[in-house]
Design a protein around this motif. Structure first.
Motif, mmCIF file in Angstrom:
data_model
loop_
_atom_site.group_PDB
_atom_site.id
_atom_site.type_symbol
_atom_site.label_atom_id
_atom_site.label_comp_id
_atom_site.label_asym_id
_atom_site.label_seq_id
_atom_site.Cartn_x
_atom_site.Cartn_y
_atom_site.Cartn_z
ATOM 1 N N TRP A 103 35.281 38.981 29.383
ATOM 2 C CA TRP A 103 36.433 39.800 29.004
ATOM 3 C C TRP A 103 36.149 40.475 27.669
ATOM 4 O O TRP A 103 35.426 39.928 26.835
ATOM 5 N N GLN A 114 46.406 41.726 34.734
ATOM 6 C CA GLN A 114 46.815 41.602 36.132
ATOM 7 C C GLN A 114 45.805 42.262 37.053
ATOM 8 O O GLN A 114 45.387 41.677 38.059
ATOM 9 N N CYS A 152 42.507 40.323 37.023
ATOM 10 C CA CYS A 152 42.615 39.072 37.782
ATOM 11 C C CYS A 152 42.521 39.328 39.285
ATOM 12 O O CYS A 152 41.941 38.524 40.027
ATOM 13 N N ASN A 154 33.697 31.429 31.645
ATOM 14 C CA ASN A 154 34.655 32.485 31.296
ATOM 15 C C ASN A 154 34.570 32.731 29.795
ATOM 16 O O ASN A 154 34.850 31.837 29.001
ATOM 17 N N LEU A 185 49.986 34.554 33.571
ATOM 18 C CA LEU A 185 48.828 33.815 34.086
ATOM 19 C C LEU A 185 49.237 32.433 34.583
ATOM 20 O O LEU A 185 48.817 31.995 35.650
ATOM 21 N N PHE A 221 48.748 33.295 38.423
ATOM 22 C CA PHE A 221 47.300 33.304 38.673
ATOM 23 C C PHE A 221 46.690 31.905 38.694
ATOM 24 O O PHE A 221 45.975 31.549 39.625
#
Length: 176
Positions: free
Chosen positions: A27, A37, A40, A57, A73, A77
């Motif tokens: 990221w 969003q 993801c 990650n 999240l 998610f």
């Protein structure tokens, strides 16, 4: 690392590291809720055909994270990580305080997941390399059982529809 590019979305790049047999998610930048969003959704699509039980990650290049990202999240998610087949997650937290709190919250919410939280990529990589899962050494993405693939594919379709209903697409995700 021997990285094979799987997808790119605004603020995120996803690779399969065939040398270490894990998914690497990187990221970057000033994140917004629409960007997270959409990203993801792209990440979730990587899991439909293949299981990646180990994930590295990295949020090391994240410069800001708005408050509304964490509850989204947590609610929309993270509950699907188990369905995606993730068993181990090495998480390099962003230098922003809110991002460190997010990784701690994931740890509490997902007790089945072996999570290591780190301040740098080197320590995260080392920790994940020291794990010794039964599938280590296969160096290929693992196929997902058909039933699990179907459930995950349905979840991703619903996720995609929900974002489309909200008007979230790559263009909106790329806006600062």
């Amino acid at each position: 690392m021997n990285l094979r590019h799987l997808c790119t979305a605004p603020h995120v790049k996803v690779y399969f590291d065939s040398w270490n047999n894990w998914l690497y998610i990187e990221w970057e930048g000033a994140l917004t809720l629409p960007a997270v969003q959409y990203a993801c959704l792209e990440v979730a699509q990587c899991f439909v055909k293949h299981a990646y039980p180990r994930v590295l990650n990295s949020d090391a290049q994240v410069t800001s994270l708005p408050w509304e990202v964490v509850p989204w999240l947590t609610k929309h998610f993270f509950p699907y990580l188990e369905l995606a087949g993730i068993e181990q997650l090495a998480w390099v937290h962003a230098p922003v305080v809110r991002a460190f709190g997010l990784s701690a919250q994931v740890r509490e919410q997902l007790p089945y997941l072996n999570i290591g939280v780190f301040a740098d990529l080197e320590n995260a990589t080392s920790w994940l390399q020291q794990t010794n899962p039964a599938y280590e050494g296969s160096h290929v993405p693992l196929p997902r059982p058909v039933a699990g693939e179907t459930l995950l594919a349905q979840a991703v379709v619903h996720f995609k529809q929900a974002l489309a209903h909200q008007g979230i697409d790559a263009e909106l995700a790329a806006r600062p």
